[in-house]
Design an enzyme around this catalytic site. Structure first.
Site, PDB file in Angstrom:
ATOM      1  N   TYR A  30       0.841  -1.201   0.000  1.00  0.00           N
ATOM      2  CA  TYR A  30       0.000   0.000   0.000  1.00  0.00           C
ATOM      3  C   TYR A  30       0.876   1.251   0.000  1.00  0.00           C
ATOM      4  O   TYR A  30       0.621   2.198  -0.757  1.00  0.00           O
ATOM      5  CB  TYR A  30      -0.906  -0.021   1.238  1.00  0.00           C
ATOM      6  CG  TYR A  30      -1.689   1.255   1.469  1.00  0.00           C
ATOM      7  CD1 TYR A  30      -2.722   1.638   0.617  1.00  0.00           C
ATOM      8  CD2 TYR A  30      -1.393   2.082   2.559  1.00  0.00           C
ATOM      9  CE1 TYR A  30      -3.437   2.809   0.834  1.00  0.00           C
ATOM     10  CE2 TYR A  30      -2.101   3.247   2.784  1.00  0.00           C
ATOM     11  CZ  TYR A  30      -3.116   3.610   1.919  1.00  0.00           C
ATOM     12  OH  TYR A  30      -3.815   4.775   2.136  1.00  0.00           O
ATOM     13  N   GLU A  52     -11.286   6.447   5.670  1.00  0.00           N
ATOM     14  CA  GLU A  52     -10.603   7.194   6.723  1.00  0.00           C
ATOM     15  C   GLU A  52     -11.538   7.378   7.918  1.00  0.00           C
ATOM     16  O   GLU A  52     -11.101   7.320   9.074  1.00  0.00           O
ATOM     17  CB  GLU A  52     -10.126   8.555   6.204  1.00  0.00           C
ATOM     18  CG  GLU A  52      -9.018   8.502   5.171  1.00  0.00           C
ATOM     19  CD  GLU A  52      -7.667   8.051   5.711  1.00  0.00           C
ATOM     20  OE1 GLU A  52      -7.524   7.931   6.953  1.00  0.00           O
ATOM     21  OE2 GLU A  52      -6.754   7.804   4.899  1.00  0.00           O
ATOM     22  N   TRP A  60      -4.960   1.531  10.573  1.00  0.00           N
ATOM     23  CA  TRP A  60      -5.164   1.502   9.137  1.00  0.00           C
ATOM     24  C   TRP A  60      -4.994   0.096   8.588  1.00  0.00           C
ATOM     25  O   TRP A  60      -5.647  -0.283   7.618  1.00  0.00           O
ATOM     26  CB  TRP A  60      -4.217   2.477   8.443  1.00  0.00           C
ATOM     27  CG  TRP A  60      -4.435   2.523   6.960  1.00  0.00           C
ATOM     28  CD1 TRP A  60      -3.597   2.088   5.986  1.00  0.00           C
ATOM     29  CD2 TRP A  60      -5.624   2.995   6.284  1.00  0.00           C
ATOM     30  NE1 TRP A  60      -4.169   2.268   4.738  1.00  0.00           N
ATOM     31  CE2 TRP A  60      -5.401   2.822   4.897  1.00  0.00           C
ATOM     32  CE3 TRP A  60      -6.827   3.551   6.717  1.00  0.00           C
ATOM     33  CZ2 TRP A  60      -6.353   3.186   3.951  1.00  0.00           C
ATOM     34  CZ3 TRP A  60      -7.762   3.911   5.766  1.00  0.00           C
ATOM     35  CH2 TRP A  60      -7.527   3.728   4.401  1.00  0.00           C
TER      36      TRP A  60
END
Length: 217
Positions: A30, A52, A60
């Protein structure tokens, strides 16, 4: 992984990354391939805003692992499809173990889809968000140099809330700005520094920004 002198880790491939992207293969991919690159399409930006928001209070890595399930549950984050979700869809999503089953965040995703559609009459979500791009970007040597919010993220948060968006606090919006390349918070020693194309001089040496310290992403 070997430590470097500028708060980055040198991988077996010889590339320097921050610690959060140095070990987990999913996070590394990522970081290498997506994080910090410009997102300028409505559907992609809507998805990022929602993810988010789902991250709030979580890591995350958790959201990233669940992203395929999120995309399936929310019709690929097509705002027109999600805007049409009903109470029955909310209950369906609350039973979906593949996503974060938080009712407030699910409702916010639907609300944000409707707000995204409404913004089309004013030029669209992409132009609305990108107008808050700052005139300069942080230049962090170490992770502690990275701010958790900025004047622009505070303004973006307020503006989105006025347009009907939820789970778009200043810290969440700064994370969004990092993720979509509006600011470049790659550490100066990282192999990704300056790679967005938005900040052509971002990789050049500079003194500490003096920005407030950040917590780990």
């Amino acid at each position: 992984m070997a430590p470097d002198t500028a708060d980055v880790m040198l991988g077996e491939d010889g590339l320097a990354r921050p610690a959060w992207a140095a070990f987990d293969p999913l996070m590394r991919d990522y970081y290498d391939q997506e994080w910090g690159l410009p997102v300028r399409d409505e559907q992609g930006l809507y998805e990022r805003i929602c993810l988010e928001g789902f991250q709030a209070g979580l890591s995350w890595a958790t959201i990233l692992r669940k992203r395929p399930a999120f995309r399936q549950a929310f019709s690929g984050f097509n705002p027109e499809a999600v805007a049409a979700f009903t109470d029955a869809d909310v209950e369906r999503l609350m039973q979906d173990p593949g996503i974060v089953r938080n009712r407030a965040k699910i409702l916010a995703t639907i609300k944000n889809a409707r707000a995204t559609l409404a913004l089309r009459a004013e030029g669209g979500l992409v132009d609305f968000v990108w107008q808050f791009q700052p005139v300069a970007t942080p230049r962090p040597m170490v992770h502690a140099d990275i701010p958790t919010q900025s004047v622009e993220s505070i303004a973006l948060s307020k503006a989105l809330r006025k347009k009907g968006f939820s789970f778009v606090g200043p810290t969440t919006m700064f994370a969004l700005m990092e993720a979509i390349g509006m600011v470049d918070t790659h550490l100066l020693g990282s192999h990704r520094r300056g790679s967005s194309g938005i900040w052509p001089d971002a990789a050049q040496p500079s003194s500490n920004t003096g920005q407030p310290p950040a917590t780990a992403r």
